[in-house]
Every structure is written in C-alpha cells, then in structure tokens.
Scaffold this motif. Structure first.
Motif, mmCIF file in Angstrom:
data_model
loop_
_atom_site.group_PDB
_atom_site.id
_atom_site.type_symbol
_atom_site.label_atom_id
_atom_site.label_comp_id
_atom_site.label_asym_id
_atom_site.label_seq_id
_atom_site.Cartn_x
_atom_site.Cartn_y
_atom_site.Cartn_z
ATOM 1 N N SER A 95 0.875 -1.167 -0.019
ATOM 2 C CA SER A 95 0.100 0.078 -0.158
ATOM 3 C C SER A 95 0.796 1.287 0.025
ATOM 4 O O SER A 95 0.521 2.089 -0.446
ATOM 5 C CB SER A 95 -1.077 0.066 1.408
ATOM 6 N N GLN A 140 -15.610 6.311 -12.574
ATOM 7 C CA GLN A 140 -14.478 5.364 -12.839
ATOM 8 C C GLN A 140 -14.721 3.917 -13.483
ATOM 9 O O GLN A 140 -13.899 3.508 -14.165
ATOM 10 C CB GLN A 140 -13.716 5.266 -11.426
ATOM 11 N N GLN A 177 -4.302 6.305 -10.248
ATOM 12 C CA GLN A 177 -4.674 7.577 -8.855
ATOM 13 C C GLN A 177 -4.216 8.634 -9.362
ATOM 14 O O GLN A 177 -4.996 9.724 -9.012
ATOM 15 C CB GLN A 177 -3.757 6.905 -7.779
ATOM 16 N N GLN A 181 -6.975 11.744 -9.185
ATOM 17 C CA GLN A 181 -7.045 12.659 -8.236
ATOM 18 C C GLN A 181 -6.228 14.184 -8.644
ATOM 19 O O GLN A 181 -6.428 15.004 -7.893
ATOM 20 C CB GLN A 181 -6.247 12.119 -7.163
ATOM 21 N N GLN A 234 -5.980 12.760 0.290
ATOM 22 C CA GLN A 234 -5.408 12.059 -0.940
ATOM 23 C C GLN A 234 -4.909 10.702 -0.105
ATOM 24 O O GLN A 234 -5.005 9.643 -0.994
ATOM 25 C CB GLN A 234 -4.456 12.855 -1.587
ATOM 26 N N TRP A 237 -7.938 8.390 0.744
ATOM 27 C CA TRP A 237 -8.308 7.850 -0.597
ATOM 28 C C TRP A 237 -7.598 6.607 -1.591
ATOM 29 O O TRP A 237 -7.988 5.495 -1.613
ATOM 30 C CB TRP A 237 -8.667 8.892 -1.370
ATOM 31 N N MET A 238 -6.316 7.316 -1.557
ATOM 32 C CA MET A 238 -5.520 5.921 -2.166
ATOM 33 C C MET A 238 -5.163 4.795 -1.301
ATOM 34 O O MET A 238 -5.092 3.866 -1.994
ATOM 35 C CB MET A 238 -4.195 6.839 -2.515
ATOM 36 N N ASN A 240 -7.095 3.613 1.077
ATOM 37 C CA ASN A 240 -8.098 2.563 1.272
ATOM 38 C C ASN A 240 -8.806 2.076 -0.221
ATOM 39 O O ASN A 240 -9.629 1.165 -0.378
ATOM 40 C CB ASN A 240 -9.142 3.439 1.849
ATOM 41 N N ASP A 241 -8.317 2.542 -1.395
ATOM 42 C CA ASP A 241 -8.643 2.182 -2.530
ATOM 43 C C ASP A 241 -8.465 0.690 -2.778
ATOM 44 O O ASP A 241 -7.233 0.101 -2.567
ATOM 45 C CB ASP A 241 -8.173 2.927 -3.572
ATOM 46 N N LEU A 243 -10.290 -0.955 -5.658
ATOM 47 C CA LEU A 243 -10.960 -1.387 -7.028
ATOM 48 C C LEU A 243 -9.720 -1.639 -8.170
ATOM 49 O O LEU A 243 -9.673 -2.432 -8.899
ATOM 50 C CB LEU A 243 -11.760 -0.186 -7.584
ATOM 51 N N TRP A 244 -9.064 -0.532 -8.114
ATOM 52 C CA TRP A 244 -8.053 -0.440 -9.262
ATOM 53 C C TRP A 244 -6.870 -1.629 -9.102
ATOM 54 O O TRP A 244 -6.443 -2.272 -9.780
ATOM 55 C CB TRP A 244 -7.282 0.996 -9.324
ATOM 56 N N THR A 258 -5.986 -3.556 1.831
ATOM 57 C CA THR A 258 -7.430 -3.729 1.743
ATOM 58 C C THR A 258 -7.470 -5.094 1.304
ATOM 59 O O THR A 258 -8.502 -5.570 2.096
ATOM 60 C CB THR A 258 -8.205 -2.614 0.959
#
Length: 308
Positions: A95, A140, A177, A181, A234, A237-238, A240-241, A243-244, A258
């Motif tokens: 991460s 997205q 990202q 962002q 930021q 958000w990055m 905890n992301d 999806l990508w 995550t």
C-alpha cells in the motif's frame, strides 16, 4: 438634579457588569447546533467504536450474548492473530509503494498546473481548469475495460514489471490514482492560489525570478496548509482504494492492505470479531496521518474563511 446625575454612573456600571453576562448566556440556536454536531459525530463514530468493541471480545461470547451485551472477557488476542494470519506487514508495504509515490506525483502535478492557471496569464486557463475539474465527474467504472486493454498493450522493461507490460504492476495503479486525483487537487489549489497577493509575484519578477522560482520558492511555501489538507485526504483515498488494484493486478503478492482482510475470511466460517480487529489495524495508518497533520489539515479547511 444631583440624584439624576448620580444615577447615570450606576446605570453605566450596571450595563457594564451586565454585558459579560449576556455574552456568556448560551443561545438556544447555538445549543441546538452543538447538540446536532455531537449526534452526527457519534453516528459517524458508532461503526468504528463497535468494531473496536467487537475486536476485544471472543466470538463465542458475542454469538451467545450479542454484540451489544456487556463484556465478560476482553483481550488483544485477535489483533495479534489478524496481523499474523493476514500477513499484513507485506500488504502494508504494498500500500505504501502505491500511495506514497502517487500522492507526491499528484500534489506536484496539481500544484504546478494550479500555479499556471491562477498566477500566469495564459489563454484559455479557465477552460483548462474546467477540464481538469470535469475529469472528476467521469465515473471510474466506465473506463475500467478500456484501461485494462490499454495497460495490457503498454510494454515495460522486466525490472519495472514482471509481466513485461503495465498490467499487473504498481505503475498501473499509481498512474490511475494520479490521473483521477489530480483534477480535484488542481481545483482546490488554484482557488487557494488566487487568494495570495499578486504583489509577491510581481516583486519576484522585478528581482529577476523565473517561472520555476516563482512556483517553487515563493508560491509553494505559502500553500503548505492547503497541501497538508490535500495530502491527508488523498492519502486516505489512495490507501483505502481496492478497485484499481483488484482490476489491474493478478499477483496476490502485490495487492494492497485492503486485500489482506480477505485472508481473514474462512471458506465455510468467518470470525467477524477477527475481521473487526483486522479492519482496525488497516485503519490505523490513516488515523496516524491525520493526527500528525491535524493542525495543518484544520488550517487548510478554514482557508479563506475570513476573506472578503
């Protein structure tokens, strides 16, 4: 006549002593506002507090008495179990490999673009700012498939990607990202830079300062509160992301923190108290970042509040 004159100082004194009492009096509207804010704060904190409470109790106890019952036994055993079984140390590093470079690149690109559209006389700068901001309005999920096909066709050397393409590499997630962002950060920083006195830039130009000096040594230090507030948001958000990373990575060893929570879910049985402990561990870095940048974050949120 004498009594009337003598009564005036007494009235003034009474008014003077009564004024502070009026100021100290709590108005109903202010009391209602504080009550509302407390209720909203507790509503937002309730899931986190429940997760912490559940992570300290054995699953057998909560299964028998319920999650809202009084505790019979409290311990930190679940935290040690979640950290070891979920291999969280490895995923923490993944991460950070994604979030830290993406955060630095986003703030650098956004601050430079914001400086260009707010401090330099450029043609079409308003249109450019609108385009950067409108990029955040694009869902997205709409471009997941095109990006998946694109990253599979972009070659990279072996030392940058094991798959020899941008797919299944950290670079794919970092690029997405940064791209998504940057627009929001440009919008925030451009509006803040407009509040800075233009005389500072004009004085620097008279002294012979170039564009890079105006940006790096003059404007950017004045934007520290805004940059700190954006860095806090930021990073959250990055970090905890998911999806990508799930779409653009096929190697489990490269997934972010995550994904470590999935390792705590059994095939036939899931200990939700253990999962709650893992969730609290995952949330700790974002809480730590906020505590470190708390003063700058609050200052960034209140920027421009007293400007006319």
């Amino acid at each position: 006549m004498t009594s009337a004159v003598a009564a005036r100082p007494a009235q003034h004194a009474k008014a003077a002593t009564g004024a502070p009492r009026d100021r100290r009096r709590v108005r109903p509207a202010r009391l209602g506002l504080h009550t509302f804010l407390m209720v909203v704060s507790l509503a937002f904190l309730a899931p986190l507090l429940l997760a912490v409470y559940a992570s300290l109790r054995p699953y057998q106890e909560t299964a028998k008495y319920g999650y809202f019952s009084l505790p019979r036994h409290l311990s930190f055993d679940y935290y040690q179990q979640a950290f070891t079984e979920g291999e969280m140390s490895k995923y923490f590093v993944n991460s950070l490999i994604i979030a830290v470079p993406a955060l630095l690149l986003t703030l650098f690109f956004a601050s430079f673009v914001a400086f260009s559209v707010s401090r330099i006389q450029l043609r079409g700068r308003v249109f450019l700012l609108v385009m950067f901001t409108a990029g955040n309005l694009l869902p997205q999920q709409v471009i997941v498939t095109p990006l998946y096909a694109l990253f599979n066709r972009i070659p990279l050397p072996y030392w940058m990607s094991d798959s020899m393409t941008m797919y299944d590499s950290y670079w794919a997630v970092i690029a997405v990202q940064v791209a998504f962002q940057t627009g929001f950060c440009v919008f925030v920083l451009a509006n803040f830079m407009r509040t800075l006195p233009m005389e500072i830039i004009e004085a620097a130009i008279v002294d012979g300062a170039g564009v890079w000096t105006q940006y790096w040594r003059i404007t950017l230090p004045l934007c520290r509160p805004a940059l700190a507030a954006l860095a806090t948001l930021q990073f959250t958000w990055m970090y905890n992301d998911f999806l990508w990373a799930l779409v653009f990575m096929s190697s489990g060893d490269k997934l972010p923190i995550t994904s470590a929570l999935n390792n705590l879910r059994g095939q036939f049985f899931t200990d939700y108290n253990l999962l709650a402990a893992g969730s609290v561990i995952v949330a700790l870095p974002t809480i730590l970042v906020f505590m470190i940048l708390q003063r700058q974050f609050i200052a960034g949120l209140t920027l421009g509040a007293n400007k006319g």
